[in-house]
Design an enzyme around this catalytic site. Structure first.
Site: not given
Ligand code: B16
Ligand code: MG
Length: 220
Positions: A10-12, A18, A46-48, A50, A115-117, A119, A146, A170-171
């Site tokens: 996962d990224l963030d 971020t 977090k993880g959700i 936009r 990542s869900a992002s 960006n 997720k 994952e966080d």
């Protein structure tokens, strides 16, 4: 025993954090709409995706809007968020991440970022990690949030590795659940009490040893 052939990060919250930039941008939007949000509110985001975050923010403020306005508000927040992303440097990569990725690569294990992002690519470029992974699956190409396993199954498919041979880092609780729904093993990065369903929990990637990673091969 299932040998580890791929690590999916996962990224963030795992590679960079971020969430402060998301918080500042959502708060700016909330303030413009006449209410405020707290750091605790930000935890829920977090993880959700936009749009889902926007729905949560608007419900906190008791604001209702048309579908068109929803997209305008999300776009406005994203432009503010991108101003923060533009300032990011390699110093923002979380401790131990680069070293851990190097270990993994040297061990012949493949690397994907999930990542869900929307960006994610921009962020990875700003922090100088573009050449450290083979596959990126982000919010631009997946539609199911997720704990749906779509993002991890697609990562595995693009790497050409079976889910049973993948480890997810994952966080978010929903991310750990998504990994298990994909038939993968999981490492929670963060608080052991919150991520208790993960096969292993570490406070940061820097605290993860290669021995611990290889021990995950023995989990069913
Ligand atoms: P964007 P991850 C997630 O990233 C963030 O944790 C979450 O707070 C954010 O709303 C989501 O990306 C969408 O981000 O607005 O940039 O598309 O944890 O899945 O790497
Ligand atoms: Mg995350």
């Amino acid at each position: 025993m299932s040998p580890i052939k791929a690590c999916i990060f996962d990224l963030d919250g795992v590679i960079v954090d971020t969430s402060i930039y998301h918080y500042l941008s959502w708060r700016r939007l909330a303030n413009e709409l006449g209410f405020d949000i707290t750091r605790e509110d930000n935890e829920q985001l977090k993880g959700i995706s936009r749009m889902e975050c926007l729905r949560i923010i608007l419900s906190i403020g008791g604001v209702s809007t048309s579908a068109d306005q929803l997209y305008e508000l999300a776009e406005k927040k994203n432009l503010w968020y991108l101003e923060h992303v533009q300032t990011m440097t390699p110093n923002e990569v979380l401790p131990g991440v680069v070293e851990f990725m190097d270990y993994v690569k040297q061990a012949g294990i493949r690397i994907a970022i999930a990542s869900a992002s929307k960006n994610a690519g921009k962020i990875l470029e700003k922090v100088g990690l573009m050449d450290r992974y083979e596959v990126l699956v982000d919010g631009n190409v997946v539609s199911k949030a997720k704990p749906n396993p779509e993002i991890f199954l697609r990562s595995a498919r693009e790497l050409g590795v079976a889910p049973v041979n993948c480890i997810v880092f994952e966080d978010a609780i929903s991310g750990i659940q998504a990994a298990h729904n994909a038939g993968m093993r999981s490492v929670g990065v963060g608080d052991e009490k919150i991520l208790k369903n993960a096969h292993l929990v570490v406070p940061t990637l820097g605290a993860m040893s290669m021995d611990e990673l290889l021990a995950l091969q023995n989990f069913a």
